[in-house]
Design a protein around this motif. Sequence first.
Motif, short mmCIF file in Angstrom:
data_model
loop_
_atom_site.label_atom_id
_atom_site.label_comp_id
_atom_site.label_asym_id
_atom_site.label_seq_id
_atom_site.Cartn_x
_atom_site.Cartn_y
_atom_site.Cartn_z
N GLN A 289 -27.51 -33.42 -14.52
CA GLN A 289 -26.16 -33.93 -13.50
C GLN A 289 -25.06 -33.81 -14.63
N GLN A 290 -25.14 -34.29 -15.92
CA GLN A 290 -24.07 -34.26 -16.86
C GLN A 290 -23.74 -33.01 -17.01
N GLU A 292 -23.95 -30.42 -15.03
CA GLU A 292 -23.30 -29.85 -13.90
C GLU A 292 -22.00 -30.31 -13.44
N GLN A 293 -21.81 -31.80 -13.78
CA GLN A 293 -20.30 -32.46 -13.64
C GLN A 293 -19.59 -31.76 -14.65
N ALA A 296 -18.23 -28.37 -13.11
CA ALA A 296 -17.46 -28.48 -12.21
C ALA A 296 -16.10 -28.78 -12.51
N GLN A 297 -16.09 -29.70 -13.64
CA GLN A 297 -14.63 -30.02 -14.28
C GLN A 297 -14.00 -28.78 -14.92
#
Length: 375
Positions: A289-290, A292-293, A296-297
């Motif tokens: 998740q880290q 992927e975030q 995305a940023q």
Amino acid sequence: MACDFYQLATPGVQGLHPYQPGKPVEELERELGIKNSIKLASNENPQGPSPVAIAAIQAALGESCRYPDASGFKLKQALSDHYGISVNTITLGNGSNDVLDLIGRTFLLPGDEVIYSEYSFVVYMLVAQSTGARAVVVPARDWGHDLDAMAAAVTDKTRVIFLANPNNPTGTWFSDQAMRAFMAKVPENVIVVLDEAYLEYVSEPEYMSGLALQNEYPNLVVARTFSKAFGLAALRIGYAVAAPAITDLLNRVRQPFNVNIPALEAAAAVLSDSEYLQRSVEQNRTGMQQLEQGFAQLGLGWIPSVGNFITVDCGCDAAPLYAGLLQEGVIVRPVANYQMPNHLRVTIGLPDENNRFLAAFARVLKQQSGKADTL
Ligand SMILES: *Cc1c(COP(=O)(O)O)cnc(C)c1O
């Protein structure tokens, strides 16, 4: 005149290139004179080995003057108890790579056909080519296996099919239902090898291990490893689960002492450390998740992954980004050798490692876009 030894090698071996591993930390630090670099390149477990495994290794070292148990009795018994499989279906390997190689040497002759997917694990190509078999590479669908097309590629020359679920380097997966439909189409005299190196990380309800299908399909071989979620990559230990006749054949080719004593002991021990496995899987989930975030940023896309790695689309040639990350002391994996020149594969690390990678990646991307602007 000097002998050209290359001409003496078999045609398959003449065409091979050595496997390109992830760059070792020591090598990078030697080359750049830096310290504290991190490696997110080879899908290793970032937690360190299980304490239970370390204790088993230490206890085993005193036996280092002896040959290991060639039958691997204790580990096979532990696997049998843990997974409910029969001991006579297990072949132990020096890593699961060894098992894949044994399958090639047992079943492949020059001219035979081996099917695997585009963007799938490079060792399948190595096995096919080293035996002189012909590789039939089936185009991927959405970066994953196109099982319908793979079944349709079977001819009367097909001997072996390699499947990876989840797949490396893309992290894609296919469902139990898709696997059943595939097996129903493949003739029973074609060996199907299902590589489950990342099985432990998958939580999708429609994912299932191939072990459940082996009664119905005795031509299905499942390959597994202790290198990933079980955290024992250095010890080189993996195994195949297959019909007793296939197991008997693989064990005829297998070198008698292919698995060393610390590996046998540590693998048997870590199987019982369910807490370690759970922690590894949980840490992987949050790390995924880290990343992927973070991607995305940065405005980048990625291939959704169920493994312990994620393959990010850099939107441009990834080679300079890889080189820039090395300068920052961060080792990731280029996948240009998989015909994915714009992607980088990043192993999920510890939270700090993921942060360090993301910060370095942002800097390197900025540098590169700066360079592109001045062109
Ligand atoms: C890492 C990996 C393996 C495991 O290799 P070992 O030889 O067991 O270390 C096998 N298959 C795939 C697809 C992998 O990514």
